[in-house]
Design a protein around this motif. Structure first.
Motif, PDB file in Angstrom:
ATOM      1  N   PRO A   1       6.711   2.913   3.527  1.00 19.72           N
ATOM      2  CA  PRO A   1       4.958   1.933   2.982  1.00 19.72           C
ATOM      3  C   PRO A   1       4.514   1.306   4.486  1.00 19.72           C
ATOM      4  CG  PRO A   1       6.829   0.825   2.145  1.00 19.72           C
ATOM      5  CD  PRO A   1       7.498   1.851   2.680  1.00 19.72           C
ATOM      6  N   VAL A   2       4.476   0.351   5.132  1.00 15.26           N
ATOM      7  CA  VAL A   2       4.377   0.186   6.466  1.00 15.26           C
ATOM      8  C   VAL A   2       3.250   0.940   6.985  1.00 15.26           C
ATOM      9  CG1 VAL A   2       4.627  -1.223   8.502  1.00 15.26           C
ATOM     10  CG2 VAL A   2       5.969  -1.656   6.814  1.00 15.26           C
ATOM     11  N   ALA A   3       5.046   2.491   7.948  1.00 11.95           N
ATOM     12  CA  ALA A   3       3.981   2.745   8.262  1.00 11.95           C
ATOM     13  C   ALA A   3       2.982   4.094   7.444  1.00 11.95           C
ATOM     14  CB  ALA A   3       5.110   4.704   8.819  1.00 11.95           C
ATOM     15  N   CYS A   4       3.320   4.708   6.667  1.00 17.19           N
ATOM     16  CA  CYS A   4       1.166   5.095   5.838  1.00 17.19           C
ATOM     17  C   CYS A   4       0.269   4.270   5.623  1.00 17.19           C
ATOM     18  CB  CYS A   4       2.604   5.176   4.308  1.00 17.19           C
ATOM     19  SG  CYS A   4       3.043   7.216   4.342  1.00 17.19           S
ATOM     20  N   GLY A   5       0.434   2.853   4.851  1.00 19.66           N
ATOM     21  CA  GLY A   5      -0.391   1.793   5.130  1.00 19.66           C
ATOM     22  C   GLY A   5      -1.529   2.135   6.829  1.00 19.66           C
ATOM     23  N   LEU A   6      -0.448   2.087   7.689  1.00 16.11           N
ATOM     24  CA  LEU A   6      -0.862   1.764   8.696  1.00 16.11           C
ATOM     25  C   LEU A   6      -2.081   3.359   9.041  1.00 16.11           C
ATOM     26  CD1 LEU A   6       1.184  -0.190  10.757  1.00 16.11           C
ATOM     27  CD2 LEU A   6      -0.716  -0.787  10.108  1.00 16.11           C
ATOM     28  N   ALA A   7      -1.047   4.111   8.848  1.00 18.27           N
ATOM     29  CA  ALA A   7      -1.814   5.642   9.218  1.00 18.27           C
ATOM     30  C   ALA A   7      -1.822   6.532   8.479  1.00 18.27           C
ATOM     31  CB  ALA A   7      -0.506   6.204  10.277  1.00 18.27           C
ATOM     32  N   ALA A   8      -2.064   6.337   6.894  1.00 19.78           N
ATOM     33  CA  ALA A   8      -2.551   7.369   6.084  1.00 19.78           C
ATOM     34  C   ALA A   8      -3.102   6.790   4.786  1.00 19.78           C
ATOM     35  CB  ALA A   8      -1.331   7.910   5.649  1.00 19.78           C
ATOM     36  N   ALA A   9      -3.637   7.689   4.375  1.00 19.03           N
ATOM     37  CA  ALA A   9      -4.459   7.137   3.317  1.00 19.03           C
ATOM     38  C   ALA A   9      -4.104   7.303   1.953  1.00 19.03           C
ATOM     39  CB  ALA A   9      -5.830   8.500   2.547  1.00 19.03           C
ATOM     40  N   PRO A  10      -4.608   6.627   0.950  1.00 18.95           N
ATOM     41  CA  PRO A  10      -3.744   6.231  -0.381  1.00 18.95           C
ATOM     42  C   PRO A  10      -3.041   7.149  -0.879  1.00 18.95           C
ATOM     43  CG  PRO A  10      -5.617   4.952  -0.394  1.00 18.95           C
ATOM     44  CD  PRO A  10      -5.640   5.779   0.922  1.00 18.95           C
ATOM     45  N   GLY A  11      -3.419   8.425  -1.197  1.00 14.59           N
ATOM     46  CA  GLY A  11      -3.353   9.696  -1.541  1.00 14.59           C
ATOM     47  C   GLY A  11      -1.264  10.006  -0.511  1.00 14.59           C
TER      48      GLY A  11
END
Length: 370
Positions: free
Chosen positions: A130-140
């Protein structure tokens, strides 16, 4: 900090030279790791669980898009489920079909998250996702993370219950399918993890997009704290037996991965930030400009030392003889010409020797430069 940014610049230069080769190498490593972990946890079909089969399948997936690795992993899991029970196979196939519908509709480009989420669980660092996705990705991307989490808990249940599963007619298969669905979707640990993932992701995603100074660092820390609070609360309230060693280790890994992502994706110099104001006929614009931080990579200075030069020894007597009449030597009549007035013979000869030495030295230097 300058040395870190210099290292980043060199890594980016190295990657830019052969980016396709590095991409395929990383894809191969991900595919091999995925297939080996599947075989070690639910490797019930011996032929499909061999390392040779995993490597061969990974080689094929390397030359295809990353989504092919997700499809191959799905097929491999279904083969192993077929070896366990037809009822388990049917339920798993239906669950995969539902996940593919949501995945292809909402997050078709997030195959990397689908692959990395089960790997993170097997490596006991799931809180990195969740940390990596929150920084480098979209909500999808959280749709892909939820699918990966569900796959992990499906394999975990089959791994623990495989010894007690037995096909005993249609009634037995229905019982197995019902128990399978109940155990997976009534797993409190899975729901606590999904809740922690969602809360951590949206906190990190919201804060890192704010205009405050050091937004990325604040987002990482606050997201990790929120994740810890949710997991500990689930452990206390719902009686979920959480491994606190995995919780602490995963939080530290999340912090490290988050800082690495900040270095590569959001390096700015807050000391030189400016607030600007613009206006047109309809609006006023208030802009905060923060310059990107870049450090020039120092160039290596290579100093070349020429080969050892040998000193040529010149015989002054032979030089005097070669100089001939031009240097005051013996003329055609066998007599030495008389020196000019006020100039001795010795001084005249030495001047001609110096001229010859200088000429030979210049010729030698010019030949070496060529």
């Amino acid at each position: 900090m300058d040395s870190i940014y210099v290292l980043r610049g060199r890594i980016e230069e190295l990657y830019a030279r052969n980016s396709k080769v590095y991409d395929k190498a990383i894809q191969f490593i991900l595919a091999v790791s995925t297939f080996i972990l599947i075989n070690r946890n639910v490797g019930f079909m011996k032929m499909a669980a061999s390392p040779v089969a995993a490597i061969a399948l990974a080689v094929i997936c390397t030359f295809l898009p990353l989504g092919a690795t997700v499809v191959a992993a799905t097929a491999l899991i279904l083969l192993h489920m077929y070896s366990v029970s037809l009822g388990i196979l049917g339920v798993t196939a239906v669950l995969f079909l539902v996940m593919y519908i949501f995945y292809l509709r909402l997050a078709p480009k997030m195959a990397l998250v689908v692959v990395l989420t089960p790997l993170a669980f097997f490596l006991h660092i799931p809180y990195v996702i969740p940390v990596a996705c929150g920084l480098a990705a979209a909500p999808g991307s959280m749709v892909a993370a939820i699918c990966g989490t569900l796959v992990y808990y499906m394999m975990d249940y089959v791994k623990k219950a495989a010894a007690n599963l037995d096909d005993s007619g249609v009634k037995g298969m229905l019982t197995q399918a019902t128990d399978y669905l109940g155990k997976v979707f009534q797993n409190k640990e899975m729901w606590v993890m999904l809740g922690a993932f969602l809360i951590c992701f949206f906190i990190v995603y919201a804060i890192h997009r704010a205009s405050m100074d050091h937004a990325w660092k604040i987002a990482i820390v606050v997201g990790i704290i929120a994740n810890l609070v949710v997991v500990v609360a689930g452990d206390i309230v719902l009686g979920v037996h959480t491994s606190y060693g995995m919780l602490v280790g995963g939080s530290v890994a999340s912090l490290v991965i988050g800082l690495i992502l900040e270095v590569f994706y959001f390096s700015v110099d807050y000391s030189r930030s400016e607030k600007l104001q613009f206006e047109d006929d309809e609006y006023y614009y208030y802009v905060k400009a923060v310059p990107k931080l870049s450090v020039a990579t120092p160039e290596k200075m290579v100093k070349r030392i020429n080969e050892r030069q040998e000193t040529e020894i010149i015989d002054t007597e032979s030089v005097r003889k070669k100089s001939g009449t031009a240097s005051g030597g013996v003329g055609k009549n066998g007599k030495r010409p008389m020196p000019k007035k006020g100039q001795s013979v010795k001084k005249h000869d030495m001047k001609e020797v110096d001229k010859m030495l200088l000429t030979q030295s210049l010729r030698k230097d010019l030949n070496m430069r060529k």
